[in-house]
Design an enzyme around this catalytic site. Sequence first.
Site, mmCIF file in Angstrom:
data_model
loop_
_atom_site.group_PDB
_atom_site.id
_atom_site.type_symbol
_atom_site.label_atom_id
_atom_site.label_comp_id
_atom_site.label_asym_id
_atom_site.label_seq_id
_atom_site.Cartn_x
_atom_site.Cartn_y
_atom_site.Cartn_z
ATOM 1 N N MET A 18 -8.255 118.229 -37.110
ATOM 2 C CA MET A 18 -7.566 116.960 -36.876
ATOM 3 C C MET A 18 -7.458 116.646 -35.377
ATOM 4 O O MET A 18 -7.718 115.524 -34.950
ATOM 5 C CB MET A 18 -6.168 116.982 -37.507
ATOM 6 C CG MET A 18 -5.484 115.620 -37.477
ATOM 7 S SD MET A 18 -3.821 115.636 -38.159
ATOM 8 C CE MET A 18 -4.134 115.933 -39.889
ATOM 9 N N TYR A 76 -11.074 126.552 -39.287
ATOM 10 C CA TYR A 76 -10.648 126.611 -40.684
ATOM 11 C C TYR A 76 -11.806 127.003 -41.590
ATOM 12 O O TYR A 76 -12.927 126.534 -41.418
ATOM 13 C CB TYR A 76 -10.110 125.249 -41.126
ATOM 14 C CG TYR A 76 -8.867 124.820 -40.386
ATOM 15 C CD1 TYR A 76 -7.787 125.691 -40.233
ATOM 16 C CD2 TYR A 76 -8.772 123.545 -39.843
ATOM 17 C CE1 TYR A 76 -6.641 125.289 -39.559
ATOM 18 C CE2 TYR A 76 -7.636 123.131 -39.174
ATOM 19 C CZ TYR A 76 -6.568 124.007 -39.032
ATOM 20 O OH TYR A 76 -5.448 123.602 -38.371
ATOM 21 N N LYS A 132 -13.932 91.510 -33.091
ATOM 22 C CA LYS A 132 -13.146 92.028 -34.222
ATOM 23 C C LYS A 132 -13.132 93.560 -34.179
ATOM 24 O O LYS A 132 -13.861 94.177 -33.378
ATOM 25 C CB LYS A 132 -13.769 91.549 -35.534
ATOM 26 C CG LYS A 132 -15.155 92.145 -35.789
ATOM 27 C CD LYS A 132 -15.841 91.507 -36.988
ATOM 28 C CE LYS A 132 -17.209 92.115 -37.218
ATOM 29 N NZ LYS A 132 -17.971 91.389 -38.259
ATOM 30 N N ARG A 136 -20.185 86.833 -50.086
ATOM 31 C CA ARG A 136 -18.866 87.233 -49.597
ATOM 32 C C ARG A 136 -18.073 85.931 -49.499
ATOM 33 O O ARG A 136 -18.055 85.164 -50.440
ATOM 34 C CB ARG A 136 -19.033 87.986 -48.254
ATOM 35 C CG ARG A 136 -17.889 88.898 -47.913
ATOM 36 C CD ARG A 136 -18.186 89.746 -46.677
ATOM 37 N NE ARG A 136 -18.159 88.982 -45.430
ATOM 38 C CZ ARG A 136 -18.416 89.515 -44.226
ATOM 39 N NH1 ARG A 136 -18.711 90.788 -44.111
ATOM 40 N NH2 ARG A 136 -18.379 88.775 -43.130
HETATM 41 C C1 LIG Z 1 -19.224 90.996 -37.723
HETATM 42 C C2 LIG Z 1 -19.735 89.626 -37.776
HETATM 43 C C3 LIG Z 1 -20.656 89.177 -36.816
HETATM 44 C C4 LIG Z 1 -21.265 90.075 -35.769
HETATM 45 O O1 LIG Z 1 -22.208 90.939 -36.350
HETATM 46 P P1 LIG Z 1 -23.063 91.972 -35.447
HETATM 47 O O2 LIG Z 1 -24.065 92.505 -36.376
HETATM 48 O O3 LIG Z 1 -22.080 92.993 -34.993
HETATM 49 O O4 LIG Z 1 -23.603 91.204 -34.310
HETATM 50 C C5 LIG Z 1 -21.017 87.842 -36.851
HETATM 51 N N1 LIG Z 1 -20.518 87.011 -37.793
HETATM 52 C C6 LIG Z 1 -19.653 87.416 -38.732
HETATM 53 C C7 LIG Z 1 -19.153 86.443 -39.748
HETATM 54 C C8 LIG Z 1 -19.241 88.741 -38.770
HETATM 55 O O5 LIG Z 1 -18.385 89.144 -39.724
#
Ligand SMILES: *Cc1c(COP(=O)(O)O)cnc(C)c1O
Length: 394
Positions: free
Chosen positions: A334, A286, A43, A146
Amino acid sequence: MSRAYPERASYLELSASALRHNALVFRGLEAAAGARRLGAVIKGNAYGHGFEETLPLVHPEADVLYVIAARDGLEVREREREHGWARRDVLVLGAVGPRELSELAAARVSAVMSDFSWLQLAGELRAAKLPAPLEVHVHVDSGLGREGFTAGELPRVAELFKAHADVLRPAGVLSHFANVEDVTEQGYALQQVARFEAGAAALEAALGGVKLERHMAASAASLVLPQSRFDVLRVGISLYGLWPSPQTRLSARVVLGEAPVLKPVLSWRCKSQAVKWLEAGAYVGYGCTWRASERTRIAVLPMGYYDGYPRLASGKAYALVNGRRCPFLGRVMMNHVVLDVTRAAPERDEVLATLIGTDGDETLSVEALAGWADTINYELVSRLGAHLERVVVG
Ligand SMILES: *Cc1c(COP(=O)(O)O)cnc(C)c1O
C-alpha cells in the site's frame, strides 16, 4: 536538488516546456487550416497531472478548456480572476445538476446538453432568474453509444431551444469517436463523421440557420483524421505528451508523413526511506514471494498502490536509479515498494528512484508501467494519487 522537492514521499514532476511543445504540435496541425481553435481537456485531475498545478501551464496554450465536473469549470473562472488571466471559453462536458447550471450561467461557463432531462432543467433555470442565457453545446451520439442525442431526436432538441430561448442559447454541437485509437483503418470513424455532419446541419437548419461551433476530434482523430477537425480540437492525452495508442502513432506516420514528437509532461520520482543489505536467504514483502539468493542491497521506497502504483506490476516492474534499471522485489504494497539496488548503488545510503521518466540515458515510459499492469496510459496517469505533491520544472 532544490529544497522545494518533498523529502519523505514520492512526487510528480511536470515539465512546462513539454506541455508547451505538445500544444504547438497541435497548433502546427492546424497551420494550413487557419483559424481553427485548440481545446484542452483537463478532466480526471488533468489526467492525473494535477488540476491546480497543470491549469497555469495549459491555460495560456488553449483557446477552450474542457472539464467533466461543473466545479472544475467554476474553478477555472476563479483562477482567471485571481491571477488576472485572459478568459478562455470553458465547457463542462459531463452531466450537471440544476443548481450547478445556474452557477455556470452566472460564471459564463458553457454546458453540454445530451439528453431530455434538459426539459426539466430548462424550467429550473427559468425559476433561477439567470442574468443571461446559458450557452449550450448539443452532444450528438454518432456511434459511441454513450451520451448524446440520436439523429431522430434532434428536431425535439430544436423545439426545446425555441421554447426556452430566454434561458438557453445554442452555441455548439459535438460528438465523440468510438474507435479511432484501436484501429489503423478508419471506416467506422468516417461513418461517425458523416452522421455528425448530417446531425449538425439538421440542427442548425431546425434552429433557423444559426451557426454552431462544431467539435469532434480528440487526440487521436486530431492527429490521424483531418476531416474530423472541424472548428476546435478537443485534445486530452496527447497534450500531456502521451500517444492514445500504438496504432495511432503508426497511423500518424502514414497520414502526416512522419509521427510528430510528443514530449511526456510527467515524471514520477521517489527518494528512498531506507537502504540496507539483506543476507542471502532473506525474504522481501508480503507472501514472501521473493527470496535473496545472494547478499542484496535494497532500497525501501515510501510509495505504493495507495499512490497509484499498480499492484499488478508486482514481479515485473523496475525503476531507474543512477540511470540503471533496478527490479522491484516482491509485491507492491500500500505504501511501500522494495527495489534491488545492488548494482546501481552499492555504496549509497540514499537513492532517488525514477518510477516514470528519464534518468541518465534510460527512460521508463508510462506505457511500460501500464503494460506491466495490464492497463492503458489513460488509466494509469488518471489514477495517480491526487494527494501526491506536484513540482513544476522548466
Ligand atoms: C476524454 C475526452 C476527450 C479527450 O480524449 P483524448 O483521447 O484524451 O484526447 C475528448 N472529448 C471527450 C468528450 C472526452 O470525454
